[in-house]
Structures are given as C-alpha cells and as structure tokens.
Scaffold this active site. Structure first.
Site, mmCIF file in Angstrom:
data_model
loop_
_atom_site.group_PDB
_atom_site.id
_atom_site.type_symbol
_atom_site.label_atom_id
_atom_site.label_comp_id
_atom_site.label_asym_id
_atom_site.label_seq_id
_atom_site.Cartn_x
_atom_site.Cartn_y
_atom_site.Cartn_z
ATOM 1 N N CYS A 1 3.715 -2.970 4.545
ATOM 2 C CA CYS A 1 2.696 -2.379 5.399
ATOM 3 C C CYS A 1 2.435 -0.937 4.989
ATOM 4 O O CYS A 1 1.381 -0.388 5.251
ATOM 5 C CB CYS A 1 3.143 -2.428 6.850
ATOM 6 S SG CYS A 1 4.789 -1.754 7.062
ATOM 7 N N GLY B 1 4.204 -7.370 12.291
ATOM 8 C CA GLY B 1 3.395 -8.363 11.584
ATOM 9 C C GLY B 1 1.953 -7.906 11.518
ATOM 10 O O GLY B 1 1.660 -6.713 11.607
ATOM 11 N N SER B 2 1.056 -8.861 11.416
ATOM 12 C CA SER B 2 -0.354 -8.527 11.206
ATOM 13 C C SER B 2 -1.012 -8.014 12.494
ATOM 14 O O SER B 2 -0.580 -8.354 13.603
ATOM 15 C CB SER B 2 -1.100 -9.758 10.712
ATOM 16 O OG SER B 2 -1.040 -10.763 11.694
ATOM 17 N N SER C 1 9.877 5.404 4.751
ATOM 18 C CA SER C 1 10.792 4.620 5.601
ATOM 19 C C SER C 1 12.184 5.224 5.582
ATOM 20 O O SER C 1 12.768 5.415 4.510
ATOM 21 C CB SER C 1 10.874 3.177 5.085
ATOM 22 O OG SER C 1 9.579 2.660 4.917
ATOM 23 N N GLU D 1 4.400 -3.069 15.505
ATOM 24 C CA GLU D 1 4.355 -2.494 14.146
ATOM 25 C C GLU D 1 3.419 -3.376 13.346
ATOM 26 O O GLU D 1 3.804 -4.468 12.919
ATOM 27 C CB GLU D 1 5.765 -2.491 13.525
ATOM 28 C CG GLU D 1 6.755 -1.582 14.225
ATOM 29 C CD GLU D 1 6.476 -0.103 14.006
ATOM 30 O OE1 GLU D 1 5.617 0.259 13.185
ATOM 31 O OE2 GLU D 1 7.124 0.710 14.693
ATOM 32 N N ARG E 1 6.666 -0.903 -4.319
ATOM 33 C CA ARG E 1 7.819 -1.298 -3.523
ATOM 34 C C ARG E 1 7.515 -2.661 -2.904
ATOM 35 O O ARG E 1 6.420 -2.889 -2.401
ATOM 36 C CB ARG E 1 8.035 -0.239 -2.438
ATOM 37 C CG ARG E 1 9.163 -0.542 -1.501
ATOM 38 C CD ARG E 1 9.448 0.688 -0.646
ATOM 39 N NE ARG E 1 10.441 0.384 0.370
ATOM 40 C CZ ARG E 1 10.206 0.397 1.681
ATOM 41 N NH1 ARG E 1 8.998 0.732 2.134
ATOM 42 N NH2 ARG E 1 11.160 0.119 2.535
ATOM 43 N N LYS F 1 12.580 -14.494 16.907
ATOM 44 C CA LYS F 1 11.875 -15.519 16.132
ATOM 45 C C LYS F 1 11.567 -14.938 14.758
ATOM 46 O O LYS F 1 10.677 -14.099 14.606
ATOM 47 C CB LYS F 1 10.576 -15.942 16.819
ATOM 48 C CG LYS F 1 10.030 -17.208 16.202
ATOM 49 C CD LYS F 1 8.523 -17.279 16.182
ATOM 50 C CE LYS F 1 7.886 -16.534 15.052
ATOM 51 N NZ LYS F 1 8.217 -16.954 13.705
ATOM 52 N N TRP G 1 7.933 -11.898 7.147
ATOM 53 C CA TRP G 1 8.707 -12.377 5.993
ATOM 54 C C TRP G 1 8.926 -11.293 4.944
ATOM 55 O O TRP G 1 9.722 -11.459 4.038
ATOM 56 C CB TRP G 1 7.979 -13.562 5.328
ATOM 57 C CG TRP G 1 6.526 -13.264 5.066
ATOM 58 C CD1 TRP G 1 5.459 -13.597 5.855
ATOM 59 C CD2 TRP G 1 5.974 -12.515 3.968
ATOM 60 N NE1 TRP G 1 4.279 -13.113 5.319
ATOM 61 C CE2 TRP G 1 4.566 -12.448 4.160
ATOM 62 C CE3 TRP G 1 6.527 -11.896 2.838
ATOM 63 C CZ2 TRP G 1 3.719 -11.793 3.268
ATOM 64 C CZ3 TRP G 1 5.682 -11.237 1.955
ATOM 65 C CH2 TRP G 1 4.292 -11.193 2.172
ATOM 66 N N ASN G 2 8.180 -10.185 4.993
ATOM 67 C CA ASN G 2 8.222 -9.285 3.825
ATOM 68 C C ASN G 2 9.502 -8.452 3.742
ATOM 69 O O ASN G 2 9.957 -8.120 2.651
ATOM 70 C CB ASN G 2 6.950 -8.424 3.752
ATOM 71 C CG ASN G 2 6.771 -7.519 4.930
ATOM 72 O OD1 ASN G 2 7.363 -7.714 5.988
ATOM 73 N ND2 ASN G 2 5.927 -6.512 4.778
ATOM 74 N N GLU H 1 -6.001 -5.009 3.842
ATOM 75 C CA GLU H 1 -4.656 -4.827 3.305
ATOM 76 C C GLU H 1 -4.514 -5.734 2.080
ATOM 77 O O GLU H 1 -4.608 -6.955 2.209
ATOM 78 C CB GLU H 1 -3.675 -5.257 4.402
ATOM 79 C CG GLU H 1 -2.454 -4.424 4.466
ATOM 80 C CD GLU H 1 -1.545 -4.866 5.609
ATOM 81 O OE1 GLU H 1 -1.861 -5.823 6.336
ATOM 82 O OE2 GLU H 1 -0.501 -4.233 5.761
#
Ligand code: NAP
Length: 488
Positions: free
Chosen positions: A293, A237-238, A450, A259, A287, A183, A159-160, A390
């Site tokens: 992440c 994700g996590s 990034s 990732e 940011r 998904k 979602w981030n 995190e």
C-alpha cells in the site's frame, strides 16, 4: 517442493483455530492454497462458515471480561514470548510465507522481523496504559480518566503482508486486553495459522484468539459485525472493501480502524541527492514486488534531473532478477494471481497508448508463475490511468514536472492519502512540501516509512486510525471518565 519446503508446510495446522482449539470446519469443507510461483497446490485448509464464526464470537464474548482483567504485565509477557518464538522460527516462517505469497526469501525474513517488532513494541506498551486525574474548573469535582479494552474485535487482514498485518492488530489487541476473531486472506492463511500456534505456545489463554480461514469472507464477517457483541473492526485491505465494512459497522456503531489503499507520489526535486533518490525509489517501488500500500505509484521527477533519474532507475530495475522467491539470487517474485498481472499489463498498455515510453521491462516474465518484469515508463502523462489506480506491481512510471506548485497539485489530486515521498536538500522546501502533502505519512529523503514504533495510517480514502507507535494501542481502548462529586 523440496524436502525442506514440504517439511515447513507439513508443520502447519491446517484446521480452524477456534476458541483456542484446532478443529475442522463444521461443514467439513476445505480449500486449496497455491504457490503463485508454480501455481501448484501447497495444501488444503479448513474453510470456515458463518456457524464457525458465530461459535468463535460466543467464545470471544465469554472470555472477554476475564481477559480484560488479566494483569498488564502478564499480557505483555505473552507478547514478548511470542516475539522471541517468531524470531527463533524466522527461517521456517519465511519459507512458509514465500511459498504462499511469493515474495523473495530475504524479504520474507524481513517481514517476520518486522512482524515480531509489533509484538515487542506492544509488549512494552501493555504496562503503560495510563489514565488521568484532575480537578474540575469550578473546583467542586474531580475527574478520574481510565482507559479500558473496547471488547471483542474482528480483525481482517490482506495477503500482501501475511504475518505483519496480523501482528500489527493482534499485538495492540492483546496489550489492551481485547479478545479477537481474525479472518486472514484466502490466498495466504498459512502464516496466520502458524502465528496462532506460536501465540498458544507463548501462553495466550484459550478463547482470546480465533483464526478462521474462509472462501466466504462476507458470509463469515458480516454476521459478526452486525451481531452487537463485536465492538470493533480493524481492517487492512482495499478501499472498496473497507467502505463496505464501514457501512456494515454502522448498524452497531462499531469502533473502526481502516488501513486502506494508497497511491503514493514520490517527488524528486532538481536539488535532491540523486543517488539517494534512486536508492529510495527502488525501495519505495520494489519492496514486496510493488505489492504494498506504501508503494511509490507515481514518480514525479523535476525537469532538470528527470532524464538522468529515469536512466539510473532503469539501470537498477533492469538488473533485478525475476524468479521464484525461494531460488538463490532472486530479487523479484511473482504477482499474487493472474488477475493482478492482467491489471498491471492493462495500466502499462494505457500509459503507452497515451504516449509513455517503456525504458525497461513491460511484459510478463517466463515460467508458470504470475511473473511480471520490472518496468520503468518515462514521460508518463499526468492523465494516464495509473495516476489514479494502485498499480500493485513492479512498474515505475516517471512523470516530469517543472514547478513545486504544479507537482503539489498533481500529488494531492487523488482520493488516496496514505504516504508520499519527497527528495530535496532544501530545508525550507522540505518543510513546506511535507506540510502541504495530503497524506498520513511522508518519507522525507527516505524510501520506507513503516516502523512499529511510528503511527502508520492514512487520510482521505486511505483510511481511519493509526497502527503502531504510542497511539496504536488507543485503537483498542475506550476512554471512561468518572466524575467524583460530594467533596467538601
Ligand atoms: P481486499 O480484497 O480488500 O482483501 C483484504 C481482506 O478483506 C482479505 O482478507 C479479504 O478476504 C477480505 N474481504 C474481501 N471481501 C470481503 C468482504 N466482502 N467482507 C469481508 N472481508 C472481505 O484487499 P487485497 O487485494 O487482499 O489487499 C490489497 C489491498 O490492501 C491494497 O489496496 C492495499 O493498498 C491494501 N493494504 C493497505 C495497507 C495499509 O496499511 N493501508 C497495508 C497492506 C495492504 P479474501 O482474501 O477472502 O478476499
């Protein structure tokens, strides 16, 4: 909601995008999407089930051979048109993203541009899928090396970064000629649905992509991973969920790109340009409200500058305005949900109990949303829980250190290895420390790494594979070698 916000939400198709068609979930179920700033429901979205997912897979598998044969230029042009459409609709898409995710509007605009750049980059890569030709060492045979689409892919996004994490996977998959079932995260499905609409308008053939929002992530993805027709899973994700998906992928020996989480050290040496280091720390920490992440999770400042650095950082953090991302002059939005806010508070409490000092912030913000105040903690002991967790929020823990050896040991003393940041004016030290840091990326005198044209990814428990750059498309290609004999 203002008229404009209501219009932006009304424009989105809220059903499943299944095999190129918009349709309700087979169960007829829907689920609500909330604005984390107000906690009000924005709209309801179709809730996919295992049956919908298997239908999407049937279509993806059927369309795969023809899609892989499409001319590379054609695939590149679809991506280029989609890039242009994203940029034409940047403003509405940014409003939509801020509504569902909470980030300030300026950052949402930035994410749409970043997301678009993945399409632009991979539109250029689609026509550069090269192979090779050589003679065997004994001179008797020839080797022809070709690279082919891996086949149908399962893509799972967080979602981030609701748009960019999608385009970072869809871009190379289209360029390589793979079909996909995506998904998106439950909390932010609207950006992904808007993206499906754009890709359709850009000319993506029916069935190449399905987008399935769901409240049952495991129930929808696991049967596909175990089916045998999906050949690749690309996940952001996590680490905990990534590990589980790796296990599930083992039964069909799937190609995987992972990732995963980060725990970035941000190291400032005494000889650094302090103004640049504070600017870099603000970027690396704040940011995306700290929900990245790549966020600086542990800020190590050498003892000669630690106090001055903490003072300047606190001044900047204390001046940030917290609020609804769509309001004017807001720098920091809400966290995604209350669970995230409680986690951040718990980490701050633990650090304070162990002796850290709160220089600024340190508690929830006002209003109905999941707001947390930008916080700086000084003199955080290395043993604090946040050193190995995190934070995913606007909290900057500053930890003093004395020697290069000591800080390198602390920086690498984690299971994660996504990115690290380093500020120094000493060229020797810059190379020495960059080489010694156990991360997939290093920001040397810069607070953001990034970039669609660079290989993004981690080592250790931060993941496998790279997204973006020249190697990004390799994740979606298999290498085939044809040995040519019988030559005289
Ligand atoms: P998450 O809980 O792992 O969720 C990520 C995605 O996985 C969501 O779509 C989620 O669906 C889905 N998921 C959850 N459980 C699943 C299951 N059992 N089977 C299949 N899919 C499942 O992570 P998050 O909290 O959304 O995102 C934050 C994490 O992502 C952080 O750790 C962050 O560091 C990492 N991240 C990494 C990168 C990178 O490039 N390395 C970039 C961005 C974020 P639901 O939404 O339904 O739960």
């Amino acid at each position: 909601m203002s008229d404009r916000e209501a219009r932006v939400v009304a424009q989105v198709n809220k059903t499943l995008f299944l095999g190129g068609k918009w349709r309700e979930a087979s169960s007829g179920s829907t689920f609500p999407v909330e604005d984390p700033s107000t906690r009000k429901v924005l709209c309801d979205v179709a809730d996919a089930s295992k049956e919908d997912a298997l239908e999407a897979l049937d279509i993806a598998a059927e369309v795969q051979p023809e899609w892989a044969r499409t001319a590379p230029r054609e695939r590149g042009e679809i991506l280029h048109r989609a890039y242009r459409l994203l940029m034409e609709r940047q403003e509405d898409l940014a409003v939509l993203m801020t509504l569902e995710m909470g980030k300030p509007l300026a950052e949402a605009r930035g994410e749409i541009a970043y997301a678009g750049e993945f399409f632009r980059w991979f539109s250029e890569e689609a026509v550069r899928i090269e192979g090779g030709f050589s003679t065997s060492p004994d001179g008797k045979a020839r080797f022809l090396i070709m690279r082919q689409a891996v086949g149908p892919c399962m893509l799972i996004t967080p979602w981030n970064f609701p748009m960019a994490m999608g385009t970072r996977k869809i871009g190379p998959a289209i360029a390589a000629g793979c079909t996909m079932v995506l998904k998106p995260a439950q909390q932010t499905p609207l950006s992904a649905l808007a993206l499906a609409d754009i890709l359709t308008e850009a000319g993506l053939p029916e069935g190449v992509l399905s987008v399935l929002p769901t409240t049952d992530p495991g129930g929808v993805t696991e049967p596909l991973l175990k089916d045998g027709r999906i050949r690749k899973v690309s996940f952001t994700g996590s680490t905990a969920v990534g590990r589980m998906l790796l296990e599930q992928s083992a039964s069909q020996v799937l190609r995987t790109s992972m990732e995963l989480g980060g725990n970035a050290p941000f190291i400032v040496f005494d000889d650094a340009d302090l103004d640049a280091a504070v600017d870099g720390a603000m970027l690396a920490k704040m940011r995306n409200i700290g929900e990245a992440c790549t966020a600086a999770n542990r800020i190590y400042a050498q003892s000669g500058i630690a106090e001055e650095f903490s003072r300047r950082l606190s001044e900047r953090m204390g001046a940030l305005r917290l609020g609804r991302g769509l309001d004017d002059n807001v720098d920091v939005g809400p966290l995604i949900d209350d669970k995230a806010r409680q986690k951040v508070q718990g980490l701050v409490d633990d650090a304070v109990e162990r002796g850290a000092e709160v220089l600024v912030g340190g508690g929830r913000g006002e209003g109905p949303g999941h707001f947390y105040r930008p916080t700086v903690l000084a003199n955080v002991p290395f043993a604090a829980e946040l050193s190995n967790t995190e934070i995913f929020g606007p909290v900057a823990p500053v930890m003093p250190f004395d020697t290069e050896e000591e800080v390198l040991h602390a920086a690498n003393d984690t299971e994660f290895g996504l990115v690290s940041y380093l500020y120094t004016r000493d060229l020797n030290r810059a190379f020495r420390v960059s080489e010694a840091l156990e991360t997939g990326m290093v920001g040397l005198n810069q607070g953001v790494v990034s970039n669609p044209a660079a290989p993004f990814g981690g080592v250790k428990h931060s993941g496998l594979g790279r997204e973006g750059g020249r190697v990004g498309i390799d994740e979606f290609l298999d290498v085939k070698y044809v040995g040519i004999g019988g030559l005289s």
